[in-house]
Design an enzyme around this catalytic site. Sequence first.
Site, PDB file in Angstrom:
ATOM      1  N   LYS A 223      34.771  30.001  69.758  1.00  0.00           N
ATOM      2  CA  LYS A 223      36.103  29.234  69.904  1.00  0.00           C
ATOM      3  C   LYS A 223      36.015  28.438  71.397  1.00  0.00           C
ATOM      4  O   LYS A 223      35.323  28.994  72.321  1.00  0.00           O
ATOM      5  CB  LYS A 223      36.981  29.999  69.899  1.00  0.00           C
ATOM      6  N   ARG A 257      35.666  38.007  62.031  1.00  0.00           N
ATOM      7  CA  ARG A 257      35.197  36.620  61.446  1.00  0.00           C
ATOM      8  C   ARG A 257      34.033  35.934  62.195  1.00  0.00           C
ATOM      9  O   ARG A 257      34.449  35.607  63.400  1.00  0.00           O
ATOM     10  CB  ARG A 257      36.555  36.110  61.490  1.00  0.00           C
TER      11      ARG A 257
HETATM   12  C1  9MG Z   1      40.109  29.977  59.743  1.00  0.00           C
HETATM   13  N1  9MG Z   1      40.364  30.814  61.263  1.00  0.00           N
HETATM   14  C2  9MG Z   1      39.985  30.315  62.201  1.00  0.00           C
HETATM   15  N2  9MG Z   1      39.897  31.014  63.260  1.00  0.00           N
HETATM   16  C3  9MG Z   1      40.265  32.206  62.344  1.00  0.00           C
HETATM   17  C4  9MG Z   1      40.882  33.568  63.183  1.00  0.00           C
HETATM   18  O1  9MG Z   1      40.766  33.886  64.264  1.00  0.00           O
HETATM   19  N3  9MG Z   1      41.307  34.351  62.385  1.00  0.00           N
HETATM   20  C5  9MG Z   1      41.556  34.120  60.981  1.00  0.00           C
HETATM   21  N4  9MG Z   1      42.032  34.820  60.119  1.00  0.00           N
HETATM   22  N5  9MG Z   1      41.189  32.883  60.569  1.00  0.00           N
HETATM   23  C6  9MG Z   1      40.789  31.998  61.467  1.00  0.00           C
END
Ligand code: 9MG
Length: 281
Positions: A223, A257
């Site tokens: 990110k 994730r």
């Molecule tokens: C789609 N997406 C992109 N970043 C995310 C995050 O931090 N959490 C979740 N649930 N989806 C995300």
Amino acid sequence: MLLRARQFEFIFPRPALVMGIVNVTPDSFSDGGQFLEAKAAVAHGLQLIEQGAEILDIGGESTRPGAVPVSEEEELRRVIPVIAELAGQAKVPISIDTMKPGVARAALEAGASIVNDVAANRSEDSMWRLVAEAGAGYVCMHMQGNPQTMQQHPAYSDVVREIGDFFSERLGRLSHCGMRPEQTILDPGIGFGKTLEHNWELLAGLGKFSRFGRPLLIGVSRKSFLGKVAGPKLENRLPASLACTCLAVEAGAQIIRAHDVAETVQAIRTSEAILGKRLNR
Ligand code: 9MG
């Protein structure tokens, strides 16, 4: 603690689950359209499972700050063939990353078991009712605003407390719509309507969310806020992503994730081995 997502069940405590990211978007912030073709996306998903992913998250609309929304028709065209194929071949739950109830419904029909709803700040309840009826898992993620506006002026007086309040309020509304507690996963939405400081505060305060007794999902992979320490290039953000991941697991996160599944699994298993010894001291 039980997580139920249609035919899948996970009982916690257990090793943290890695949710592998499969972006089927030409404008994805990390894939750059590489997996646009359904065949390539399926192959990528299967490779992530081999690397240790225990959930796959399939998305057809970018949610990065300022991303251009796509039509429901286009989103369906991108994700449904990929979900149908992966749900047929894979033995792990398939999650649909969508803000649209119509896409969630079609994805559940195609075999998805989890709805990853980054727009859980929505006001109407059709998404919640259809997830409740399907008995699917549901990721209730916090976002201030929407992907187009969220990074313009993020503001909180106490970000950890306000997101805790959001979870309390949403869990009540989800239950009102027929969702059982075992269906829900909570996610503070790192990077979604948060400044750099808000993200650090949330990562430092994650332990406060364990009081809800629900699995906590954290997404930090590659990110942009990590650019502050790792620099502007996405390919240089893996060490920073893994540092956040290990500390999130220590604080009690159960689902991570991630794009870089093999490296994330290795980092988590190492942290868990050490944490296990700590508990036995
Ligand atoms: C789609 N997406 C992109 N970043 C995310 C995050 O931090 N959490 C979740 N649930 N989806 C995300």
